[in-house]
Structures are given as structure tokens and as C-alpha cells.
Design a protein around this motif. Structure first.
Motif, mmCIF file in Angstrom:
data_model
loop_
_atom_site.group_PDB
_atom_site.id
_atom_site.type_symbol
_atom_site.label_atom_id
_atom_site.label_comp_id
_atom_site.label_asym_id
_atom_site.label_seq_id
_atom_site.Cartn_x
_atom_site.Cartn_y
_atom_site.Cartn_z
ATOM 1 N N ASN A 1 86.272 20.819 15.728
ATOM 2 C CA ASN A 1 84.873 20.880 15.245
ATOM 3 C C ASN A 1 83.844 20.504 16.301
ATOM 4 O OD1 ASN A 1 85.751 21.614 12.807
ATOM 5 N ND2 ASN A 1 85.673 19.577 11.902
ATOM 6 N N TYR B 1 75.576 27.206 7.886
ATOM 7 C CA TYR B 1 75.520 28.125 9.007
ATOM 8 C C TYR B 1 74.164 28.803 9.209
ATOM 9 C CZ TYR B 1 80.440 27.730 7.726
ATOM 10 O OH TYR B 1 81.664 27.246 7.368
ATOM 11 N N SER C 1 77.259 24.337 20.417
ATOM 12 C CA SER C 1 78.458 24.486 19.618
ATOM 13 C C SER C 1 78.371 25.830 18.910
ATOM 14 C CB SER C 1 78.581 23.367 18.587
ATOM 15 O OG SER C 1 78.766 22.125 19.216
ATOM 16 N N TYR D 1 80.172 28.668 15.957
ATOM 17 C CA TYR D 1 81.069 28.882 14.818
ATOM 18 C C TYR D 1 81.533 30.339 14.799
ATOM 19 C CZ TYR D 1 82.797 29.422 10.061
ATOM 20 O OH TYR D 1 83.580 29.706 8.961
ATOM 21 N N THR D 2 82.840 30.538 14.662
ATOM 22 C CA THR D 2 83.376 31.867 14.389
ATOM 23 C C THR D 2 84.372 31.753 13.243
ATOM 24 O OG1 THR D 2 85.393 31.909 15.756
ATOM 25 C CG2 THR D 2 83.289 32.327 16.883
ATOM 26 N N GLY E 1 86.488 28.441 13.294
ATOM 27 C CA GLY E 1 85.642 27.383 12.767
ATOM 28 C C GLY E 1 84.679 26.953 13.860
ATOM 29 N N TRP E 2 84.130 25.739 13.733
ATOM 30 C CA TRP E 2 83.231 25.225 14.782
ATOM 31 C C TRP E 2 84.038 24.867 16.023
ATOM 32 C CZ3 TRP E 2 78.203 25.722 14.910
ATOM 33 C CH2 TRP E 2 77.485 25.841 13.719
#
Length: 319
Positions: free
Chosen positions: A6, A157, A267, A269-270, A274-275
Motif C-alpha cells: 500500500n 479513488y 503513489s 493505484y491499479t 492495489g496501491w
């Protein structure tokens, strides 16, 4: 599926970012023209992923507004993770503060043109106190208008897809069009992140003069960074954020400490990962770091040292 841990997040405008000037060094290239921060971006083939530009436009819809003669706070779309604030008074310098449910305070220097600016709600659902403060003299401010608002966010998100005060872009931004170009050869969101990351670390050089002279209140211009090919940590993070957000990839601009230096990074997210947290370099099979400033100059031993130290990155703010 490749698993990545994360992440975290962003910036406070009242604090100078000049400290990150001591962190950098020039990027190097091998004989193939590949940046030492990683492999070349995969731009040559046409990927299976749709690289259509996706720019969300923040709106002051007027359905829920708090205001007086000096300021207006539009929370009509707060569930999407942002508020719109406009200053209508006559002070020469104005700050907008957002106190979060966790008790943190985000401090922004406002534009004085009377139009709405967009600001993210970065710390989840709960009660936010939003205040507009006029400068009296020196560092003394008086409240022009404030309002507490209870907000329930739709998800974690959406706020990291919209442009905002520190990651500002439009559909016509050169940076957005470059992001679309870099995404053309991608099959997945993670491929886009890789392509954008390697492009930035190869083509943007650290601006030491700027780092020494930048003043409190500085805001990045992503198209200027792209055009000049140089910037400080704030510029690196903002540019990469604009490119990825406009491809529909949630990206947090994060501010805090890298070691002892005040610093900005990102950072991402995909759905695949995830993060992605505390990462800077992708070697084709795994991430070993994701900080575009550090990635532009760090050698493998430096990266290894940072990976071994879980306290190296200390998050303070996210945008």
C-alpha cells in the motif's frame, strides 16, 4: 498478479520545498540511451489498452453552497473528493485551510481572481472544517469565512483522478497529450505507469538553482516542467500525476520527509496491484521504488539502502 504494498501521499503549500534540492543528482544513460533509473518505456508497439484521454472536470454546481460577502465554499460534489472555494474580498493575500477528520491541516495560498479553485478532501469521510483567511500583516491572518461540513466519499479513488491545486491539468495540456502518447504501447495500467515513470526519469533533470530559490506558495506547472525538461521534486510528482490521472489511473501526490529532507513523491493505484507504496524502479518483473525524483538519479545501492529502511519515507500530506 504482481503484488505491491500500500501507498500514501501529498503537499502543504505554506512550507517551502527547497529542502528536496539536496537530494538530487543528474540522471545517467547507458550506451543504449536508457536511463539508469530503469528500462526504456514501451512506446514502440500499439498496446491493447485504450489510451483515450480521460480528464474529469471539477464543478461548482451550486446545489450546496456556504458563503458570505468575502468567500464562497461549494460542496455540491464533495462526495467525489473535492470542494470548490472562491475568494471575493479585497485582501492582498489569502489562505485557505482545510482541517481534516484526522485533525491534520492543509494550507493553501489562494488565487484572488474571484473564480473557484478546486481542493481535494484527502483523508476519507468525516467532518472537514474549511476556512478562508485574510492576511492582516506579516504572518498574521484573520478568518473571512469558515464552515464545517460532514462529507461521505463515494470511494477512495475519485479524488485522485481530478485535477487540483497541485496537480493541475486540462484536456488540452501538453503533459496530458504526452501521457496519451506514452500509454499507446500499453496493455495494462501498470504498463502505463512504467512507461510514464521511465520517460520522466530519463527526460526531466533536477533543477538545483530552482531548489535553492523556490519560495513558499510555489505551485508546479506541468507543461512548463515538460517544456523545460527540469524541475524539483514537486514538479516531478505533479507531472507524473497529471499524466497518469488523465489516463484514468488514480495517483496521489504526496508530501513528507525522505530521510531528513522535505520531499514530494507519488503513489499509484491499479486494479492489478492495489496501491503501490514506497516504490521507485521497475525492472521488468517487480517494483523496487516509485519516486520519480529519486529515480532520475539514484544508483542501485542507494535504492537498496532506502528499501531496507522502512522509515525513510514519512508521509505528511496527500493531494
Amino acid at each position: 498478479m504482481r503484488k505491491v504494498s500500500n501507498l500514501l501521499s501529498l503537499i502543504v503549500l505554506c512550507v517551502s520545498l527547497a529542502a528536496c534540492g539536496t537530494m538530487g543528482g543528474p540522471a545517467t544513460e547507458d550506451s543504449s540511451g536508457t536511463s539508469s533509473g530503469g528500462a526504456q518505456a514501451k512506446e514502440s508497439k500499439q498496446g491493447t489498452r485504450d489510451n483515450t484521454i480521460r480528464v474529469l472536470t471539477p464543478e461548482a454546481s451550486g446545489t450546496e453552497v456556504y458563503e458570505n460577502d468575502d468567500a464562497s465554499i461549494d460542496v455540491s460534489n464533495a462526495s467525489d473528493g473535492y470542494v470548490m472555494v472562491a475568494y471575493k474580498g479585497s485582501a492582498a493575500k489569502v489562505r485557505m485551510l482545510i482541517e481534516t477528520p484526522a485533525g491534520n491541516t492543509y494550507n493553501y495560498l489562494m488565487d484572488l481572481d474571484g473564480t473557484y479553485d478546486v481542493f481535494p478532501l484527502s483523508e476519507g469521510s468525516g467532518t472537514y472544517k474549511i476556512g478562508v483567511y485574510e492576511n492582516l500583516h506579516d504572518n498574521q491572518y484573520a478568518v473571512a469565512f469558515s464552515q464545517s461540513v460532514n462529507i461521505t466519499l463515494k470511494d477512495e479513488y475519485s479524488m485522485y483522478l481530478y485535477p487540483n491545486a497541485y496537480v493541475h491539468f486540462t484536456a488540452s495540456s501538453t503533459a496530458v497529450k504526452k501521457g496519451q502518447e506514452l500509454a499507446a504501447g500499453a496493455d495494462t495500467d501498470l504498463d502505463v505507469v512504467e512507461n510514464v515513470y521511465h520517460y520522466i526519469t530519463k527526460n526531466i533533470k533536477y533543477d538545483y538553482d530552482k531548489a535553492e530559490t523556490v519560495e513558499s506558495g510555489y505551485v508546479p506547472d506541468v507543461d512548463e516542467t515538460l517544456a523545460t525538461g527540469k524541475g524539483i521534486c514537486f514538479d516531478y510528482a505533479s507531472l507524473m500525476g497529471a499524466m497518469l490521472r488523465s489516463q484514468g489511473i488514480p495517483t496521489r501526490l504526496e508530501i513528507g520527509y525522505a530521510g531528513t529532507e522535505y520531499h514530494a513523491w507519488i503513489s499509484v493505484y491499479t486494479k492489478e496491484t492495489g496501491w503501490i507504496d514506497k516504490v521507485i524502479q521497475f525492472d521488468g518483473s517487480k517494483w523496487t521504488l516509485m519516486d520519480p525524483t529519486l529515480g532520475s538519479y539514484a544508483n542501485s545501492s542507494t535504492i537498496k539502502d532506502h528499501l531496507a529502511d522502512d522509515t525513510y519515507y514519512q508521509l505528511k500530506y496527500k493531494y
